[in-house]
Design a protein around this motif. Sequence first.
Motif, PDB file in Angstrom:
ATOM      1  N   ASP A  39       0.842  -1.191   0.000  1.00  0.00           N
ATOM      2  CA  ASP A  39       0.000   0.000   0.000  1.00  0.00           C
ATOM      3  C   ASP A  39       0.884   1.250   0.000  1.00  0.00           C
ATOM      4  OD1 ASP A  39      -3.089   0.790   1.406  1.00  0.00           O
ATOM      5  OD2 ASP A  39      -1.477   2.269   1.172  1.00  0.00           O
ATOM      6  N   PRO A  40       0.695   2.146  -0.977  1.00  0.00           N
ATOM      7  CA  PRO A  40       1.570   3.328  -1.042  1.00  0.00           C
ATOM      8  C   PRO A  40       1.442   4.235   0.186  1.00  0.00           C
ATOM      9  CG  PRO A  40      -0.128   3.367  -2.770  1.00  0.00           C
ATOM     10  CD  PRO A  40      -0.251   2.055  -2.086  1.00  0.00           C
ATOM     11  N   THR A  41       0.206   4.389   0.713  1.00  0.00           N
ATOM     12  CA  THR A  41       0.044   5.246   1.891  1.00  0.00           C
ATOM     13  C   THR A  41       0.831   4.683   3.071  1.00  0.00           C
ATOM     14  OG1 THR A  41      -2.242   5.049   1.169  1.00  0.00           O
ATOM     15  CG2 THR A  41      -1.775   6.678   2.882  1.00  0.00           C
ATOM     16  N   TYR A  42       0.685   3.378   3.240  1.00  0.00           N
ATOM     17  CA  TYR A  42       1.390   2.708   4.332  1.00  0.00           C
ATOM     18  C   TYR A  42       2.894   2.937   4.198  1.00  0.00           C
ATOM     19  CZ  TYR A  42       3.209  -1.185   7.156  1.00  0.00           C
ATOM     20  OH  TYR A  42       3.883  -1.933   8.061  1.00  0.00           O
ATOM     21  N   ASN A  43       3.390   2.732   2.995  1.00  0.00           N
ATOM     22  CA  ASN A  43       4.826   2.891   2.780  1.00  0.00           C
ATOM     23  C   ASN A  43       5.271   4.337   2.934  1.00  0.00           C
ATOM     24  OD1 ASN A  43       5.793   0.259   2.408  1.00  0.00           O
ATOM     25  ND2 ASN A  43       4.738   0.208   0.413  1.00  0.00           N
ATOM     26  N   HIS A  44       4.359   5.245   2.631  1.00  0.00           N
ATOM     27  CA  HIS A  44       4.665   6.660   2.843  1.00  0.00           C
ATOM     28  C   HIS A  44       4.857   6.942   4.336  1.00  0.00           C
ATOM     29  CE1 HIS A  44       4.303  10.996   2.879  1.00  0.00           C
ATOM     30  NE2 HIS A  44       3.271  10.885   3.707  1.00  0.00           N
ATOM     31  N   TYR A  45       3.937   6.434   5.151  1.00  0.00           N
ATOM     32  CA  TYR A  45       4.043   6.640   6.600  1.00  0.00           C
ATOM     33  C   TYR A  45       5.333   6.023   7.131  1.00  0.00           C
ATOM     34  CZ  TYR A  45      -0.850   8.134   6.797  1.00  0.00           C
ATOM     35  OH  TYR A  45      -2.019   8.803   6.625  1.00  0.00           O
ATOM     36  N   ARG A  46       5.594   4.829   6.661  1.00  0.00           N
ATOM     37  CA  ARG A  46       6.808   4.137   7.082  1.00  0.00           C
ATOM     38  C   ARG A  46       8.030   4.998   6.786  1.00  0.00           C
ATOM     39  NH1 ARG A  46       9.479  -0.028   4.938  1.00  0.00           N
ATOM     40  NH2 ARG A  46      10.276  -1.217   6.687  1.00  0.00           N
ATOM     41  N   HIS A  47       7.997   5.556   5.582  1.00  0.00           N
ATOM     42  CA  HIS A  47       9.108   6.373   5.131  1.00  0.00           C
ATOM     43  C   HIS A  47       9.274   7.615   6.004  1.00  0.00           C
ATOM     44  CE1 HIS A  47      11.329   9.007   2.246  1.00  0.00           C
ATOM     45  NE2 HIS A  47      12.053   7.894   2.234  1.00  0.00           N
ATOM     46  N   GLU A  48       8.136   8.205   6.377  1.00  0.00           N
ATOM     47  CA  GLU A  48       8.153   9.387   7.242  1.00  0.00           C
ATOM     48  C   GLU A  48       8.872   9.089   8.556  1.00  0.00           C
ATOM     49  OE1 GLU A  48       5.685  12.485   7.444  1.00  0.00           O
ATOM     50  OE2 GLU A  48       6.217  12.426   5.303  1.00  0.00           O
ATOM     51  N   VAL A  49       8.474   7.961   9.149  1.00  0.00           N
ATOM     52  CA  VAL A  49       9.057   7.606  10.447  1.00  0.00           C
ATOM     53  C   VAL A  49      10.542   7.332  10.295  1.00  0.00           C
ATOM     54  CG1 VAL A  49       8.947   6.033  12.405  1.00  0.00           C
ATOM     55  CG2 VAL A  49       6.857   6.638  11.208  1.00  0.00           C
ATOM     56  N   LEU A  50      10.878   6.597   9.251  1.00  0.00           N
ATOM     57  CA  LEU A  50      12.293   6.271   9.029  1.00  0.00           C
ATOM     58  C   LEU A  50      13.108   7.534   8.807  1.00  0.00           C
ATOM     59  CD1 LEU A  50      11.900   3.113   6.797  1.00  0.00           C
ATOM     60  CD2 LEU A  50      12.878   3.208   9.092  1.00  0.00           C
ATOM     61  N   THR A  51      12.538   8.484   8.045  1.00  0.00           N
ATOM     62  CA  THR A  51      13.237   9.747   7.793  1.00  0.00           C
ATOM     63  C   THR A  51      13.505  10.463   9.112  1.00  0.00           C
ATOM     64  OG1 THR A  51      11.932   9.899   5.788  1.00  0.00           O
ATOM     65  CG2 THR A  51      13.191  11.858   6.417  1.00  0.00           C
ATOM     66  N   PHE A  52      12.464  10.490   9.963  1.00  0.00           N
ATOM     67  CA  PHE A  52      12.631  11.161  11.253  1.00  0.00           C
ATOM     68  C   PHE A  52      13.758  10.509  12.041  1.00  0.00           C
ATOM     69  CE2 PHE A  52      11.884  11.563  15.762  1.00  0.00           C
ATOM     70  CZ  PHE A  52      11.678  12.925  15.908  1.00  0.00           C
ATOM     71  N   LEU A  53      13.707   9.174  12.083  1.00  0.00           N
ATOM     72  CA  LEU A  53      14.662   8.472  12.943  1.00  0.00           C
ATOM     73  C   LEU A  53      16.079   8.517  12.397  1.00  0.00           C
ATOM     74  CD1 LEU A  53      12.653   5.306  14.004  1.00  0.00           C
ATOM     75  CD2 LEU A  53      13.238   7.277  15.406  1.00  0.00           C
TER      76      LEU A  53
END
Lengths: 336, 286
Positions: free
Chosen positions: B241-255
Amino acid sequence: MNTNLSLKTPRAIAPFVNLARGESPRAQLDVLFRTVGLPVIGLMVFLMLWSGVAGKIDTSLGQFPGPAQVWNQAEALYVEHVAEREKAEAFYERQDDRIAERLANDPGYEPRIHDYTGKATFFDQVITSLITVLSGFLIASIIAIPLGIITGLSRNLYAAFNPLVQIFKPVSPLAWLPLVTIVVSAVYVTDDPMFDKSFLTSMITVVLCSLWPTMINTTVGVNTVSRDLLNVSQVLRLGWLTHVVKIVLPSSIPMIFTGLRLSLGIAWMVLIAAEMLAQSPGLGKFVWDEFQNGSSDSLARIMVAVLVIGLIGFLLDRGMLALQRAMSWDKTAIMR
Amino acid sequence: MTQSHLELTGVDIEFPTPKGPFQALDNINLKVDEGEFISLIGHSGCGKSTVLNILAGLHQATRGGVLLDGREVDQPGPERAVVFQNHSLLPWLTVYQNVELAVKKVFKGRMSRAEMRDWIHHNLALVQMDHALHKRPDEISGGMKQRVGIARALAMQPKVLLMDEPFGALDALTRAHLQDSLMEIQADLGNTVIMITHDVDEAVLLSDRIVMMTNGPAATVGEILTIDLPRPRNRLALADDPTYNHYRHEVLTFLYEKQKKVEEIGSSSPAAAKGTTKDKAKERVA
């Protein structure tokens, strides 16, 4: 509780059973050698060394006794015991006869019953010592465990008690003994004493010396209750008593038993010394009497006492271990 | 002004150390609605556990405070049940007795003996542990222990369920099973959940909002990410799911970009400092 209880062969005979079943004889023989063979070999070597060395030591009371003489004396002590029992029985029989005769002639006669006052045999002394040590140990535990729990729970109480514990812990029983003797004679004054003074003196000395290991180990056990379990208790807002009964006590059981076993060992050692010094009835007195007696059998008889003291000490420790196994939730813990 | 269900306002915490006070948390603000699933994520040593302990009442904030339904949180209590990372079951009690301990304490006088028994059975059935009622914790697997820990917490009927890396010590398969169970239970019961994690997938899959914390010392809330994915969520369907992967990416970017963690070597490293403060905290609680 345990639903998967299976019928287990006792460890000592397991190899024989397995051997009979024809399970890999080689492995079973190995087990047998380790559990039975090696201890027997150790014992044999010890007996050989003993009799070899004993023959070379000449004392004022003759040659130091070897295993054979000691065994003879052990038998002699048993024979003496049986003879003494027979004498006592005969004494009571005669007394009963006399009273019956007297009552037949004079119905108004109020009989006076005398106790038999023969010499205490070796076995009587063993029983006396066992009763004394167990009473002293029991009282010490009843004091030490609650005290240990309280000092373990409260850091302030620990700070208050700890210096005292550290000071009294290393005191030799023989230093306490004169004080205890004098105090017991002064304080315990009744016309109809329930206990002998000598019993009380020995027992209190035992209590004073066997308090500390139990108390210290209980404190440590209570102190080391895991942080997580304390958090659980806090989140549940358990009351003080529930906290102690459900969380603190079960987690400190292993440490409490470590303390109890140390205490019982100390109690037994202390008692023999105290009996010797105070001339209270018991094994210690037996040893001292034989030493004073100075007959040619004395050394062998003392040696019998030494072996019996060791054996009883060992059995007491095993008893505590069995009790720990019965009471502890953690049956997998290795206990030696 | 409407009151939030759970509110952290200006929470600071300082631990005394021999070198002066060590500030672990700085001005944490968070409002949580009833029934929300919040994840706290951040690098290890950033004070996530400290936040949870303050919520649980095991630590007290130096400044600021926590309000739960308008009442100040100043001590631990069963209305804020905690699921600990290492399950924290009493090893001398059976599965049933462990839950019973909590139920007896919380529902004393409010439930009959039979009701309590049913309630314990019900909660253990909820986590699919009703087959092992009379097993002791050392006779069941790590995942099962954690299930029982969750059952114990749920059985207290808490207003907020606090979970401290509940699945951190489990293998990946067991963890996935338990995550699914937790999602189902939360959908049924509608508990408010605050969960610490450092597993990005877990955070995105389970949460309504992810609270991302900055690195310590003086850690605070960096960003809050609202996860707008329809429930029930399916881990397989979401994998592409692109939305899911977008959220994942957001968190990873933050971390890994914004809060990139540089491990320092030596006594002044955050990890070492945290170690000492944790010890201090232990003493305080003791």
